[in-house]
Scaffold this active site. Structure first.
Site: not given
Length: 294
Positions: A46, A51, A76, A107
């Site tokens: 994931d 990120y 996401k 997200h």
């Protein structure tokens, strides 16, 4: 409560119960964590555009040598990209160096400008409709779509105004943040729940909690394994432990069965110790309606 090896999505696809989470994983470490995870039995990775590690995740996947069809991959849609999801999807596929995603999530229901403020010109529901279109027209690129950080109110609005039921709602779940109302609602609608921050995030007091440690000593495992196993023991829930340390990545995958009494003891922690690990700056935006949802 026996461990569930996998959960079945409303698309018919099988989603592994345990996956490697990569939130807060530092640059230069994610690649090796992903490689280690895939080589030691993990079947779900994931990540998220937010990120800033999709490219590293892609490198770790390639370094592992595991065929793409042998694992489940989630990323996401980032908040500032909610006005152009098609371009965002292509960016993620390119960064991850993969032909398709097993799961693509919104997200947050929080459209943002590139500068980081709320984008009042975009309704997150319109973005979901665009994700629906991409899902229907590009089944070769997206196997399932879902959401993340959605409360019951937002889920109900989506369901009342959409054709595609989200396959997954990814939310923070641990003994101090059980969010049972959301889990129950998702279960009633055929939406699988993915638990992030199952340990309560870095430096969590849960790792020192006497109940957690008592159960860990009984099973001769670490407190982290108890906390991860709690989520893996919940019906309709899968879990994303995060680590970049090789030994912990491997050990986090070795889960245990918990008795009903042990599950109750762990769930009762929220009565005296309640907190959230994730506190995004947009949680206070009144126009987005976030109260207990975030």
């Amino acid at each position: 409560m026996p461990l569930n090896p996998h959960t079945k999505l409303n698309t018919g696809a099988i989603m592994p119960t345990v996956g490697l989470g990569t939130w807060k994983s530092k640059p230069g470490e994610v690649e090796h964590a992903v490689e280690t995870a895939l080589r030691h039995g993990y079947k779900h990775i994931d990540t998220a555009t937010a990120y800033s590690n999709e490219a590293e995740v892609g490198k770790g996947i390639k370094a592992s040598g595991v065929p793409r069809e042998d694992f489940f991959l989630t990323t996401k849609l980032n908040n500032p990209d909610m006005g152009h999801p098609k371009e965002a999807l292509e960016y993620s596929l390119q960064q991850l160096d993969t032909p398709y995603l097993d799961l693509w999530l919104m997200h947050w229901p929080a459209p943002m400008t590139k500068e980081g403020g709320p984008d009042k010109s975009i309704d997150w529901l319109d973005t979901w409709h665009e994700m629906e279109k991409l899902y229907k027209t590009h089944p070769d690129k997206i196997k399932a779509i879902g959401v993340s950080n959605f409360c019951v109110e937002y889920l109900q609005r989506l369901l009342d105004n959409s054709e595609v039921v989200p396959a997954v709602n990814q939310i923070e779940l641990h003994p101090s943040c059980p969010q049972q109302a959301i889990v129950d609602f998702c279960t009633s609608k055929g939406i699988v729940v993915t638990a992030y921050s199952p340990l309560g995030s870095d430096g969590s007091p849960l790792l020192k909690n006497p109940v957690v440690n008592k159960i860990a000593e009984k099973h001769n495992v670490s407190p982290a394994i108890v906390l991860i196993s709690l989520q893996a023991n919940r019906p309709n829930v899968n879990v994303l432990p995060k680590s970049v340390t090789k030994e912990r990545v491997i050990s986090n995958f070795q889960l245990i069965d918990l008795s009903d009494e042990e599950v109750k003891e762990l769930n009762d922690i929220s009565k005296t110790e309640s907190f959230r690990a994730c506190h995004p700056k947009w949680a206070g935006w009144g126009n987005l309606g976030f109260t207990e949802a975030v």
